[in-house]
Scaffold this motif. Structure first.
Motif, mmCIF file in Angstrom:
data_model
loop_
_atom_site.group_PDB
_atom_site.id
_atom_site.type_symbol
_atom_site.label_atom_id
_atom_site.label_comp_id
_atom_site.label_asym_id
_atom_site.label_seq_id
_atom_site.Cartn_x
_atom_site.Cartn_y
_atom_site.Cartn_z
ATOM 1 N N ALA A 106 -19.180 -39.423 30.535
ATOM 2 C CA ALA A 106 -19.349 -38.276 31.395
ATOM 3 C C ALA A 106 -20.833 -37.697 31.259
ATOM 4 C CB ALA A 106 -18.567 -37.198 31.530
ATOM 5 N N ILE A 143 -21.823 -34.995 30.622
ATOM 6 C CA ILE A 143 -21.922 -34.130 29.800
ATOM 7 C C ILE A 143 -22.467 -34.534 28.345
ATOM 8 C CG2 ILE A 143 -19.513 -33.952 28.811
ATOM 9 C CD1 ILE A 143 -19.907 -30.809 29.268
ATOM 10 N N PHE A 144 -21.997 -35.836 28.256
ATOM 11 C CA PHE A 144 -22.308 -36.444 26.783
ATOM 12 C C PHE A 144 -23.728 -37.144 27.066
ATOM 13 C CE2 PHE A 144 -17.631 -36.707 27.113
ATOM 14 C CZ PHE A 144 -17.262 -36.154 25.872
ATOM 15 N N ILE A 199 -32.738 -37.360 23.310
ATOM 16 C CA ILE A 199 -32.321 -37.707 21.909
ATOM 17 C C ILE A 199 -33.070 -39.122 21.681
ATOM 18 C CG2 ILE A 199 -30.327 -38.710 20.761
ATOM 19 C CD1 ILE A 199 -28.648 -36.624 22.926
ATOM 20 N N MET A 215 -30.892 -29.229 23.308
ATOM 21 C CA MET A 215 -29.540 -28.868 23.747
ATOM 22 C C MET A 215 -29.810 -27.755 24.680
ATOM 23 S SD MET A 215 -27.338 -30.790 22.897
ATOM 24 C CE MET A 215 -28.031 -32.246 22.402
ATOM 25 N N ARG A 216 -30.939 -27.190 24.913
ATOM 26 C CA ARG A 216 -31.131 -26.197 25.777
ATOM 27 C C ARG A 216 -31.532 -26.821 27.095
ATOM 28 N NH1 ARG A 216 -32.855 -20.714 25.526
ATOM 29 N NH2 ARG A 216 -32.917 -20.717 23.150
ATOM 30 N N HIS A 218 -30.567 -29.967 27.867
ATOM 31 C CA HIS A 218 -29.232 -30.394 28.276
ATOM 32 C C HIS A 218 -28.497 -29.775 29.203
ATOM 33 C CE1 HIS A 218 -26.053 -33.500 28.004
ATOM 34 N NE2 HIS A 218 -25.269 -32.629 27.254
ATOM 35 N N SER A 219 -28.360 -28.265 28.690
ATOM 36 C CA SER A 219 -27.661 -27.475 29.394
ATOM 37 C C SER A 219 -28.163 -27.147 30.612
ATOM 38 C CB SER A 219 -27.388 -26.293 28.554
ATOM 39 O OG SER A 219 -26.983 -26.411 27.275
ATOM 40 N N TRP A 220 -29.533 -27.018 30.780
ATOM 41 C CA TRP A 220 -30.334 -26.623 32.170
ATOM 42 C C TRP A 220 -29.871 -27.656 32.992
ATOM 43 C CZ3 TRP A 220 -35.649 -25.460 29.570
ATOM 44 C CH2 TRP A 220 -35.689 -24.068 29.261
ATOM 45 N N VAL A 253 -26.019 -27.773 34.093
ATOM 46 C CA VAL A 253 -25.781 -26.462 35.125
ATOM 47 C C VAL A 253 -26.500 -26.726 36.386
ATOM 48 C CG1 VAL A 253 -25.148 -25.078 33.183
ATOM 49 C CG2 VAL A 253 -27.525 -25.092 34.179
ATOM 50 N N TRP A 296 -24.385 -29.211 38.448
ATOM 51 C CA TRP A 296 -23.034 -28.504 38.588
ATOM 52 C C TRP A 296 -23.212 -27.314 39.763
ATOM 53 C CZ3 TRP A 296 -21.746 -27.493 32.856
ATOM 54 C CH2 TRP A 296 -21.137 -28.831 32.167
ATOM 55 N N PHE A 344 -13.081 -29.085 39.967
ATOM 56 C CA PHE A 344 -14.323 -28.261 39.523
ATOM 57 C C PHE A 344 -15.062 -28.243 41.125
ATOM 58 C CE2 PHE A 344 -18.997 -28.293 39.088
ATOM 59 C CZ PHE A 344 -19.147 -27.076 38.554
ATOM 60 N N SER A 370 -21.252 -21.776 37.045
ATOM 61 C CA SER A 370 -21.057 -23.175 36.786
ATOM 62 C C SER A 370 -20.687 -23.674 35.600
ATOM 63 C CB SER A 370 -22.456 -24.040 37.361
ATOM 64 O OG SER A 370 -22.766 -23.821 38.595
ATOM 65 N N LEU A 374 -21.074 -25.819 25.397
ATOM 66 C CA LEU A 374 -22.210 -25.400 26.469
ATOM 67 C C LEU A 374 -21.927 -24.189 27.005
ATOM 68 C CD1 LEU A 374 -23.738 -28.417 28.487
ATOM 69 C CD2 LEU A 374 -22.988 -26.076 29.503
ATOM 70 N N TYR A 414 -24.489 -20.953 27.131
ATOM 71 C CA TYR A 414 -25.177 -20.640 28.232
ATOM 72 C C TYR A 414 -24.798 -19.031 28.546
ATOM 73 C CZ TYR A 414 -27.959 -21.704 32.074
ATOM 74 O OH TYR A 414 -29.239 -21.379 32.996
ATOM 75 N N ARG A 427 -25.184 -24.515 20.381
ATOM 76 C CA ARG A 427 -25.883 -25.334 20.879
ATOM 77 C C ARG A 427 -25.909 -26.347 19.664
ATOM 78 N NH1 ARG A 427 -29.348 -21.852 23.880
ATOM 79 N NH2 ARG A 427 -30.227 -21.092 22.024
ATOM 80 N N LEU A 448 -22.557 -28.094 20.041
ATOM 81 C CA LEU A 448 -22.925 -28.954 21.245
ATOM 82 C C LEU A 448 -23.497 -30.594 20.702
ATOM 83 C CD1 LEU A 448 -22.808 -29.664 24.423
ATOM 84 C CD2 LEU A 448 -25.073 -28.442 24.466
ATOM 85 N N ILE A 460 -21.655 -33.891 20.939
ATOM 86 C CA ILE A 460 -22.120 -35.201 21.815
ATOM 87 C C ILE A 460 -22.411 -36.573 20.971
ATOM 88 C CG2 ILE A 460 -22.363 -33.887 23.894
ATOM 89 C CD1 ILE A 460 -25.187 -34.376 23.540
#
Lengths: 407, 371
Positions: free
Chosen positions: A253, A255-256, A263, A282-283, A285-287, A290, A293, B2, B288, B310, B314, B362, B365, B369
């Motif tokens: 997925a 998310i991984f 990386i 990771m910041r 990655h999250s942006w 989301v 999503w 979702f 989200s 995550l 966030y 983080r 996280l 992963i």
């Protein structure tokens, strides 16, 4: 109901099959394209008075599938880039003559390369303040002015043009919309050299260009409304990238995997153990996640009927993703980033993309304009002071860049 | 799935929102936060027996309604929006989840129905004086005696530790971390309320001195149970934070539309409009992240640990941003006790570090992963 629909679909498929059996002889030439257009198969979703058949998108797919099954080209092309952009605008606003003249050329592939003559040097964010003029002279309009950021201008066959036709009304009310050939006398296209060193855009100078009055799309001075349809098509063809991120290698997925590029860049730089770098990755990655999503939620809201305010957030959110991703990769390549030598392909790409990220934060409206739109249309905050509101355009202070001497 | 909710889920949200509008208006929040107990027993009981919130996600065999994390997330988002003062997070999220994950059938049968019907307030006393959320923070020893287990030591930052009738205590035995149920009325228990930044969320120090305790689950089996509980709890907190962030943004927008300076409402100024647009992106993105993580929790799939960290990272920062900017939008009034902006800010800051801050999550996280 379902059974009837299936029968209808079956009838359509039979009709297309029969038509193909009678008309397709394995040769894709001008005559074949003309017959596809005239039969309404090139644009099944357009109305009958615009070379279409008034079918649904699902039916259009049936038509396309039948053509594909026998290897016949040219069906259901009305969603393709400029065909959609120019075509839908003409379908909605064009005169019968314009439809007869332009639509077959758009659908047959005779006209494929278009460009947009919207923005001007003096009017970027404030598009409605454009100053290119079109003045009526008998059965032509005479156009004078300058356009900018014209993608593909140097190879375009035709253009969608916005020009001012009335200076005595407020800015939005005096603009007209035209579709013009690009080979007219008085049109000069000059490439713009960008900060990246390349030229993707052009300036277009229009000097006493005489365009037939019949090239007007929609009513005179109603160009702003026509533009809204054209912009909608532009956004649609740009694709929105709703819920874009695909699964990574081995079906993992996003998310991984969504930040594997960052990386890898950190690993190559030997900095994957650096706490600051890890946090930064990771910041971002999250942006990225989301934002994807948000797009999924937007898509589902739209599918459920009704619009989605979420769809307006993606472009702005993407700016920081792009700028920060490439800035991080720039830092990770270290001193190589000081060079801009195509021989070092990887480092060149980082430098190039770092600069190209501004396309997202400036192109199609700056992030600041996007914040205005979001705060006004979604949050319902009021518009700010607009000195040009309701004022005849002739009396409005014109766009441009004030010179140091104030002139 | 979702990205969208079922009709039942949308109705649940409306029901909870209406209920909390009625039972947890600002005046009630202010009244309850000024008490040591920090909740209204009558509302708590009604919430369990008439609205069915405590038992919503508890399986039917233990007296609940058997809904999942998606539904519980909806409830928590609305509770976060309303700044509800009640021991819900401690009882339902921390304690009930720990019991469900413990594999201890007897304990589940004993406690879960009481949680579902509102007669039992429970909590998990995880952290000690150094405030660590991982295994290494657990040092309180449990001793096996002929009469059973006893605990001695202190737990800090215990959520609703003063009002809980059941305290689940992770402690050390020869086999590692084990979970114990402690009756706060038992011998050797001392509880004292902590003075908190966020007065709507009550914390306590709970001390044990040779206190009798009952082992829950297998001896030495507490570590894996707690790690799972912390994942679920992080997701739950992210949902609650999302609701708080939305409330702070709503409050901001309302003020921007009504406050007049320089002859116009201040919401017309671009400097403030742009701040508001940026907050909106954070709030929707937090939503989200929380919804995605709730989905992973509901399915209990392999993405849960990743999505939990995550979302916690966030939503922690998004809530702080929304609450911080809300005060900034309000100017001087935002700095007063009278305007409730500080209540959201304090909840945001407290929630930011509760269960681990954004930096820690983080890093988790990254590790989760595979980096």
């Amino acid at each position: 109901m379902t059974i009837e629909q299936e029968r209808a679909t079956g009838e359509l498929a039979d009709e297309v099959r029969a038509w193909l059996a009678a008309n397709w002889h394995g040769t894709d030439d001008a005559d074949w394209r003309r017959r596809v257009v005239e039969a309404g198969w090139a644009a099944p979703t357009w109305p009958r008075d615009a070379f279409g058949r008034g079918l649904s998108r699902a039916d259009a797919k049936t038509v396309a599938a039948e053509f594909a099954a026998v290897g016949a080209p040219g069906a259901a092309v009305e969603t393709r880039a400029f065909t959609a952009l120019a075509g839908n605008t003409i379908v909605e606003f064009g005169s019968p003559e314009l439809k007869r003249d332009i639509l077959p050329k758009l659908l047959s592939g005779e006209l494929t390369r278009g460009c947009l003559l919207y923005s001007e040097p003096g009017n970027g964010s404030d598009l409605a303040g454009l100053q290119t003029r079109a003045e009526r002279d008998g059965d032509v309009f005479v156009v004078n002015g300058q356009k900018i950021w014209t993608t593909g201008g140097h190879e375009a066959q035709f253009a969608l043009l916005l020009a001012r036709t009335n200076w005595d009304v407020p800015k939005h009310a005096g603009i007209s919309f035209f579709i013009i050939p690009m080979d007219l006398p008085g049109i000069e296209v000059r490439p713009i050299k960008q900060m990246t060193g390349e030229s993707d855009f052009n300036e277009v100078f229009l000097t006493d260009v005489r365009i037939p009055a019949g090239t007007l799309v929609g009513e005179l001075n109603d160009g702003w409304r026509v533009l809204q349809t054209a912009l909608k098509e532009e956004r649609r063809t740009m694709g929105f990238e709703l819920g874009a991120r695909a699964q990574g290698e081995g079906g993992r997925a996003p998310i991984f995997t969504a930040s594997d590029d960052l990386i890898e860049a950190a690993r190559a730089a030997g900095k994957l153990g650096d706490e600051a770098v890890r946090q930064n990755i990771m910041r971002i990655h999250s942006w990225r996640l989301v934002n994807d999503w948000n797009a999924v939620r937007a898509k589902k809201e739209i599918e459920a009927g009704g619009g989605s305010s979420l769809a307006s957030l993606g472009k702005l959110a993407n700016s920081r993703i792009l700028h920060e991703s490439w800035a991080l990769k720039f830092r990770l390549i270290g001193a190589r980033g000081m060079l801009y030598d195509p021989a070092d392909k990887a480092a060149y790409e980082v430098d190039h993309q770092m600069m190209w990220s501004f396309i997202n934060s400036i192109g199609g409206g700056t992030d600041q304009i996007q914040r205005n739109i979001i705060s006004e249309r979604i949050l319902g905050l009021p518009k700010g002071y607009e000195p040009d509101r309701g004022v005849p355009f002739r009396d409005v202070r014109k766009g441009g860049t004030a010179r140091p001497d104030g002139k | 799935m979702f990205g969208s909710f079922t009709e039942d889920q949308l109705q649940l949200r409306e029901l909870v929102r209406d209920y909390l509008r009625d039972k947890s208006p600002e005046s009630e929040v202010r009244r309850l936060m000024a008490t040591d107990e920090g909740y209204d027993p009558a509302v708590w009981t009604q919430m369990a027996r008439e609205v069915g919130l405590q038992g919503l996600a508890i399986p039917e065999q233990y007296g609940g309604q058997g809904a999942g994390w998606t539904e519980l997330g909806i409830v928590l988002e609305e509770m976060g929006r309303a700044l509800l003062c009640a021991p819900f997070f401690s009882t339902v999220v921390l304690a009930a989840t720990t019991l469900l994950e413990s594999g201890d059938e007897e304990a589940k049968q004993q406690y879960l129905p009481a949680i579902a019907d509102g007669s039992l307030i429970a909590t998990v006393a995880l952290t000690e004086e150094d405030g660590r959320w991982d295994d290494s923070g657990i040092t309180v020893p449990a001793t096996h005696t002929p009469d059973g287990w006893t605990l001695s030591g202190a737990k800090h930052f215990v959520l609703d530790g003063l009002t809980a009738n059941l305290v689940i205590v992770p402690a050390r035995t020869a086999s590692g971390i084990s979970l114990f149920a402690v009756d706060p009325a038992a011998a050797g228990v001392t509880r004292r309320p902590s003075i908190t930044l966020d007065e709507t969320r009550k914390l306590a120090v709970v001390e044990f001195d040779t206190t009798p305790a009952r082992l829950i689950g297998a001896e030495g089996g507490g570590g894996p149970v707690l790690r799972r509980v912390l994942n679920f709890a992080a997701v739950a907190l992210a949902a609650e934070q999302t609701g708080g962030a939305q409330a702070a943004l709503d409050m901001s927008v309302e003020y921007l539309k009504t406050r007049v300076q320089f002859g116009q409402v201040i919401g017309a100024f671009q400097a403030l409009k742009h701040m508001a647009a940026d907050v909106l992106i954070e709030v929707e993105s937090a939503r989200s992240a929380a919804y995605y993580a709730l989905e992973a929790a509901a399915q209990d799939n392999d993405e849960l640990p990743v999505a939990a960290s995550l979302a916690k990272a966030y939503c922690s920062e998004a809530f702080v941003t929304a609450a911080h900017q809300n005060i900034q939008f309000h100017g001087g009034m935002g700095f007063t006790w009278e305007v409730p902006a500080h209540l959201y800010y304090k909840r945001a800051r407290s929630s930011e570090v509760f269960l681990g801050d954004a930096f820690a999550h983080r890093e988790a996280l990254a590790q989760r992963i595979g980096v």
